[in-house]
Design an enzyme around this catalytic site. Structure first.
Site, mmCIF file in Angstrom:
data_model
loop_
_atom_site.group_PDB
_atom_site.id
_atom_site.type_symbol
_atom_site.label_atom_id
_atom_site.label_comp_id
_atom_site.label_asym_id
_atom_site.label_seq_id
_atom_site.Cartn_x
_atom_site.Cartn_y
_atom_site.Cartn_z
ATOM 1 N N CYS A 250 0.810 -1.227 0.000
ATOM 2 C CA CYS A 250 0.000 0.000 0.000
ATOM 3 C C CYS A 250 0.838 1.270 0.000
ATOM 4 O O CYS A 250 0.304 2.356 -0.161
ATOM 5 C CB CYS A 250 -0.905 0.023 1.225
ATOM 6 N N ASP B 61 2.419 2.500 2.589
ATOM 7 C CA ASP B 61 2.439 3.159 3.890
ATOM 8 C C ASP B 61 3.806 3.001 4.556
ATOM 9 O O ASP B 61 4.545 2.066 4.261
ATOM 10 C CB ASP B 61 1.340 2.586 4.790
ATOM 11 N N CYS C 51 -2.667 3.772 7.029
ATOM 12 C CA CYS C 51 -4.092 3.579 7.240
ATOM 13 C C CYS C 51 -4.412 3.489 8.735
ATOM 14 O O CYS C 51 -3.512 3.405 9.574
ATOM 15 C CB CYS C 51 -4.539 2.302 6.538
ATOM 16 N N CYS D 36 -1.181 -4.961 7.527
ATOM 17 C CA CYS D 36 -0.837 -3.697 8.192
ATOM 18 C C CYS D 36 -0.078 -3.962 9.489
ATOM 19 O O CYS D 36 0.764 -3.153 9.890
ATOM 20 C CB CYS D 36 -2.086 -2.884 8.483
HETATM 21 FE FE1 FES Z 1 -1.219 0.315 4.354
HETATM 22 FE FE2 FES Z 1 -2.669 -0.680 6.187
HETATM 23 S S1 FES Z 1 -3.289 -0.247 4.172
HETATM 24 S S2 FES Z 1 -0.576 -0.362 6.256
#
Ligand code: FES
Length: 125
Positions: A33, A35, A58, A102
């Protein structure tokens, strides 16, 4: 879809911030993602005295970072190294399956911070 524990840690995350003179820090990114999470630890006599995190991610990533800081606080570094993503998810009373990845970030960033600390210790000796 989220447990009350997840919502609590998402809305009111513990140990947010950084530690300027950290004993170790670890940053990991989630390729799924994009992140990012950084964990900072302050260690004395191999015990995690303080821990903080910064997460650009997120809601589940924020909740898992918050929870991993609570799990690791006060632990010996070798004990804290054994914290897995499942421990984090269990402490949050579960994560939806699509959000399990995540919790990888939290466990991996903690491990990276501890490894950074150990590397710095080895350089001192
Ligand atoms: Fe990226 Fe949760 S969607 S860490």
């Amino acid at each position: 879809m989220y447990t009350d524990k997840v919502m609590d840690h998402f809305s009111n995350p513990r140990n947010v911030g950084d530690i300027p003179d950290a004993s170790g820090e670890g940053t990991v990114g989630n390729p799924t993602c994009g992140d990012l999470m950084t964990i900072y630890i302050k260690v004395k006599d191999d015990v995690i005295e303080d821990i903080k995190f910064k997460t650009f991610g997120c809601g589940a990533a924020i909740a898992t970072s918050s929870m991993v800081t609570e799990l690791a606080m006060g632990k010996n570094v070798d004990e804290a190294l054994k914290i897995t993503r499942n421990d984090v998810a269990d402490a949050l009373e579960g994560l939806p399956p699509v959000k399990m990845h995540c919790s990888n970030l939290a466990a991996d960033a903690l491990q990276a911070a501890i490894e950074d600390y150990k590397k710095k210790q080895a350089e001192k000796e």
